[in-house]
Design a protein around this motif. Structure first.
Motif, PDB file in Angstrom:
ATOM      1  N   ALA A  36      47.827  39.162  41.177  1.00 40.17           N
ATOM      2  CA  ALA A  36      47.107  38.425  41.900  1.00 40.17           C
ATOM      3  C   ALA A  36      45.459  38.586  41.313  1.00 40.17           C
ATOM      4  O   ALA A  36      44.464  37.736  41.205  1.00 40.17           O
ATOM      5  CB  ALA A  36      47.097  38.462  43.307  1.00 40.17           C
ATOM      6  N   LEU A  37      45.096  39.858  41.216  1.00 42.46           N
ATOM      7  CA  LEU A  37      43.788  40.417  40.814  1.00 42.46           C
ATOM      8  C   LEU A  37      43.399  39.728  39.513  1.00 42.46           C
ATOM      9  O   LEU A  37      42.417  39.335  39.187  1.00 42.46           O
ATOM     10  CB  LEU A  37      43.646  41.702  40.984  1.00 42.46           C
ATOM     11  N   LEU A  38      44.249  40.021  38.605  1.00 40.48           N
ATOM     12  CA  LEU A  38      44.078  39.805  37.145  1.00 40.48           C
ATOM     13  C   LEU A  38      43.739  38.061  37.096  1.00 40.48           C
ATOM     14  O   LEU A  38      43.005  37.848  36.267  1.00 40.48           O
ATOM     15  CB  LEU A  38      45.207  40.328  36.293  1.00 40.48           C
ATOM     16  N   ARG A  39      44.502  37.318  37.848  1.00 36.43           N
ATOM     17  CA  ARG A  39      44.304  36.068  37.723  1.00 36.43           C
ATOM     18  C   ARG A  39      42.926  35.495  38.058  1.00 36.43           C
ATOM     19  O   ARG A  39      42.606  34.460  37.859  1.00 36.43           O
ATOM     20  CB  ARG A  39      45.435  35.435  38.582  1.00 36.43           C
ATOM     21  N   THR A  40      41.879  36.410  38.936  1.00 40.38           N
ATOM     22  CA  THR A  40      40.791  36.012  39.367  1.00 40.38           C
ATOM     23  C   THR A  40      39.682  36.241  38.442  1.00 40.38           C
ATOM     24  O   THR A  40      38.455  35.388  38.413  1.00 40.38           O
ATOM     25  CB  THR A  40      40.274  36.948  40.419  1.00 40.38           C
ATOM     26  N   GLY A  41      40.091  36.759  37.231  1.00 39.40           N
ATOM     27  CA  GLY A  41      38.989  36.956  36.125  1.00 39.40           C
ATOM     28  C   GLY A  41      39.315  36.414  34.972  1.00 39.40           C
ATOM     29  O   GLY A  41      40.553  35.804  34.476  1.00 39.40           O
ATOM     30  N   MET A  69      31.013  40.313  34.334  1.00 38.32           N
ATOM     31  CA  MET A  69      31.451  40.251  32.972  1.00 38.32           C
ATOM     32  C   MET A  69      32.630  39.149  33.272  1.00 38.32           C
ATOM     33  O   MET A  69      32.711  38.355  32.027  1.00 38.32           O
ATOM     34  CB  MET A  69      31.721  41.476  32.401  1.00 38.32           C
ATOM     35  N   LEU A  70      33.471  39.232  34.113  1.00 37.61           N
ATOM     36  CA  LEU A  70      34.756  38.472  34.047  1.00 37.61           C
ATOM     37  C   LEU A  70      34.405  37.039  34.705  1.00 37.61           C
ATOM     38  O   LEU A  70      35.435  36.615  34.742  1.00 37.61           O
ATOM     39  CB  LEU A  70      35.954  39.286  34.670  1.00 37.61           C
TER      40      LEU A  70
END
Length: 476
Positions: free
Chosen positions: A376-381, A355-356
């Motif tokens: 860092a994880l949120l920047r991947t989507g 989805m992302l």
């Protein structure tokens, strides 16, 4: 051991003559070394100093007369995209002999009985892809055929355009395929089929040798190792692209690297082969295609074993595959084992990644360093809310797991680098201009994909948008 001291054997030639065709390699024009694999040379007990010699190039070019060599191409059939083709065989690969348990084969060494209307050659681009990916799978601890070395040449071959020919020396503990059994079964050559099955047992399944039900046990063992192999492919995001039965190893190895791909942004229905218009060999279909291929193998073995017994074994495939798959995915998530709710956590994670539009490898490597800070994880989507919702569940799951232990497990299970197609294309583009430095660089990464390699950091991020999800041809 020096190359002039090599002593080869040819155990496959002890099978009936219908199993192979003797053929002599046709050397390339003005060959030159591109790369040599020191680790594989060590396995074969070949002195490292020999890899820099002109004799090594001569060896890869099929001109070196080793003691005991008796070159041949193997015969087999296969289901290609679900349709049975009664006679295929090694159309551009010539077997030159065996060292210990390792069989050496020159891919691109010229026309054989099975070349049909082809020229028996391999082009530089496909040879580089196979050479590097064989080592990459080895580095990821996924069963694979190996490569000893690769040579280029001034030899022109015609594909869509004029390209340069190359030869890869492939090394494997078996070149027997599901399609090898299909050939003899469909031709009604049951004595040859039995001889082939006994050969495969001797070669890769000696623990069942001599047992009354050995052919049923052979099928069961092949089913289990195939389930494990596909689970490993799926866990690292590897899409083979052309899982015909002639491309399936009886020994549970990854073989015949063609239009493969490691996933860029995660997509369940990723298709990497542009010939595959209906998605038969899409990423998500790989487990069920493997099962379909096993059924074809089961029918080929039916003259030697009762179908009912093999059917019972095959009925276990889905359960065995899922156990392996959840085992590898839990390793990637830093979980000590699978408990109730983990399969749903994994499935929902994959849906979230799709989805992302999240890069599969980058996500897991980033998650490996996770200690609560989500930036860092949120920047991947593309969006935050779906990932935050999944991370809330993940936080609850890992609450009682020691952080240091979890991170150590994850960093050993989630590679920082996989050889994506845009990286390989960079190596190919440079090689076609006579620059093999990128091949050297990617080989270093392939051997140690879990290391940091700060000098190669540019390849650790998400695939650039312009290179994502490219489809390749079967000649790639």
């Amino acid at each position: 051991m020096k190359l002039n001291e090599l002593k080869l054997t040819n155990p496959y030639l002890e099978l009936p003559e219908e199993c192979y065709d003797r053929v002599t390699p046709t050397p390339l024009i003005r060959p030159h070394l591109i790369h040599a694999n020191k680790d594989v040379a060590k396995v074969l007990d070949i002195d490292e100093s020999e890899l820099e010699s002109e004799a090594f190039v001569t060896f890869l070019n099929g001109k070196h007369a080793e003691e005991g060599s008796d070159t041949f191409a193997m015969c087999y059939a296969g289901h290609q995209f679900g349709h049975y083709v009664p006679r295929l065989g090694d159309g551009r690969a010539i077997n030159i002999g065996t060292i210990d348990k390792y069989h050496l084969q020159l891919k691109g060494a010229g026309i054989t009985e099975y070349s049909r209307h082809g020229d028996g050659r391999a082009v530089l681009r496909s040879s580089i892809r196979e050479y590097l990916m064989s080592e990459a799978m080895q580095g990821l601890s996924i069963p694979s055929t190996l490569c000893l070395g690769i040579i280029g040449s001034d030899h022109n071959v015609r594909r869509e355009t004029i390209e340069k020919a190359a030869v890869v020396c492939r090394v494997s503990t078996s070149w027997v395929r599901f399609g090898t059994f299909e050939y003899y079964a469909h031709e009604g050559m049951f004595k040859e089929l039995e001889a082939l099955a006994d050969y495969a047992i001797d070669e890769n399944f000696p623990h069942i040798k001599g047992k009354d039900n050995r052919y049923t046990l052979l099928f069961n063992d092949v089913m289990i190792i195939t389930a494990r192999l596909i689970a490993q492919w799926m866990s690292v995001g590897f899409n083979h692209g052309v899982m015909n039965t002639d491309n399936m190893s009886i020994a549970g190895l990854t073989i015949d690297y063609g239009p493969y791909a490691f996933l860029d942004d995660f997509r369940h229905d990723n298709i990497c082969n542009h010939t595959d218009q209906h998605g038969r060999y899409s990423f998500e279909n790989q487990p069920q295609v493997a099962k379909w291929n096993l059924r074809a193998l089961m029918m080929a073995l039916s003259p030697l074993s009762t179908v009912e017994k093999m059917e019972k074994n095959l009925a276990m495939f889905d359960k065995i595959y899922m156990r392996y798959y959840h085992y590898y995915m839990c390793k990637k998530l830093g979980l000590p084992g699978t408990v109730e709710g983990d399969p749903e956590l994994i499935d929902d994670m994959l849906d979230m990644l799709e989805m992302l539009q999240v890069d599969y490898t980058l996500f897991f490597r980033t998650l490996s360093h996770y200690e609560g800070d989500r930036a860092a994880l949120l920047r991947t989507g593309l969006y935050h809310e779906p990932m935050n919702a999944w991370l809330d569940r993940y936080d609850a799951r890992i609450k009682t797991i020691d952080t240091a232990v979890r991170k150590e497990q994850m960093l050993g299970a989630n590679p920082k680098y996989v050889l994506k197609n845009y990286m390989l294309q960079e190596a190919i583009d440079a090689a076609e201009k006579g620059d093999f430095s990128v091949v050297d660089d990617l080989f270093k990464i392939a051997q140690n994909p879990f290391d940091e390699h700060p000098e190669f950091e540019r390849w650790a991020g998400a695939t650039p948008n312009e290179f994502k999800n490219k489809k390749l041809s079967c000649s790639s």
